[in-house]
Design an enzyme around this catalytic site. Sequence first.
Site, PDB file in Angstrom:
ATOM      1  CB  SER A  43       3.595 -98.561  12.478  1.00  0.00           C
ATOM      2  OG  SER A  43       3.509 -99.381  11.325  1.00  0.00           O
ATOM      3  CG  ASP A 351      10.824-102.675  12.410  1.00  0.00           C
ATOM      4  OD1 ASP A 351      10.442-102.646  11.228  1.00  0.00           O
ATOM      5  OD2 ASP A 351      10.184-102.155  13.342  1.00  0.00           O
ATOM      6  CG  HIS A 354       7.769-100.089  10.980  1.00  0.00           C
ATOM      7  ND1 HIS A 354       7.964-101.005  12.008  1.00  0.00           N
ATOM      8  CD2 HIS A 354       6.436 -99.882  10.902  1.00  0.00           C
ATOM      9  CE1 HIS A 354       6.794-101.317  12.543  1.00  0.00           C
ATOM     10  NE2 HIS A 354       5.841-100.660  11.888  1.00  0.00           N
TER      11      HIS A 354
END
Length: 386
Positions: A43, A351, A354
């Site tokens: 991610s 969040d 990240h």
Amino acid sequence: MVLSVSKLGNFPLVLVLLLIVFPISTAAKRKCDFPAIFNFGDSNSDTGGLSAAFGQAGPPAGETYFGSPAGRYSDGRLVIDFIAESLGLPHLSAFLDALGSNFSYGANFATAGSTIRPQNTTLHQSGFSPISLNVQFYEFNDFHRRSQIIRSKGNVFSQLMPKEKHFSHGLYTFDIGQNDLTAGYFLNMTTDQVRAYVPDLMDQFTTVIKDIYDQGGRYFWIHNTGSVGCLPYILDRLQITAAQIDKAGCASPFNKVAQYFNTKLKEAVFQLRKDLPLAALTYVDVYSAKYELISHANKHGFEHPLQACCGHGGKYNYNMKHGCGSKIKVKGKEIMLGKSCKDPSVRINWDGVHYTEAANRWVFEKIVNGSYSDPPLPLNMACHKQ
């Protein structure tokens, strides 16, 4: 370069000094003209892979730069986006995204939740993607072959696919490994057990590098893993004692495992330089850059370094059941619980997992000049071997 006094002759003194300070072997190096980027990872560099396969990351993701969700788990751009921009290339399209993608400048095989080695759980069970690094290589292998078949059809097909030479002249970027470490802890493994499988991670990682090399890949830009012990979701979900918290507020045991992973990764890259004589491999220490940002946040213009900008409640503004963008219904009316903070530009974590665009930009600006790299070459010189 060394010149004996007897051979200096009538060389101007200034020129002699320049030759000493900037040897010809360094000064003569040209900037690299990378026509494409092929990215592999999780991610931290996913520009839409997981969203294309399992559903778009919803609002408020993308609010800072794109104005709406854009497949990234951030309020805006990622480090890989800044890498592309700095090389004069468009943002990478995710290989898995069939809608509106242009692969003429490369492709992104990263997906959120990916690991180096395959996991024995489903995405729903653990949150880890089934698209592990070996699967990303299978995708790349298929893309390499089929893109040229499609390109040969001409017209719009040739405009959306990379040229064959892009695969040998392009930059191969990697940012993966963080999830391999956290996966072990979420399975209740001890630190020793997590450390024990790191060598296997290196074996699988180097296998992929060698396979890409066999297909003509020559230029590799490899990020190590970040300071996972500073992430809100780690600090919130795992059992951490006060004695394990360092001066920056991070969990030392998890950062030490990340550092062990990075040591082994650097050793693996060193060995790859021996095994792949035509390759230029750059090892990038993003761990040090990220830890510097978190441990001296105020100095760098950031605040609340261990809190998520977008979340709901708790010490770290992180709640596994009510994450960024989560909604509930109250008396038939939908209410967003996981709201974005007032000013993401001064926050590091987006969040709980990240980084914000602002933090990603800061990290990029630290690593782009080569000061965190081995060899210490800037990004636009990464085609040169040590």
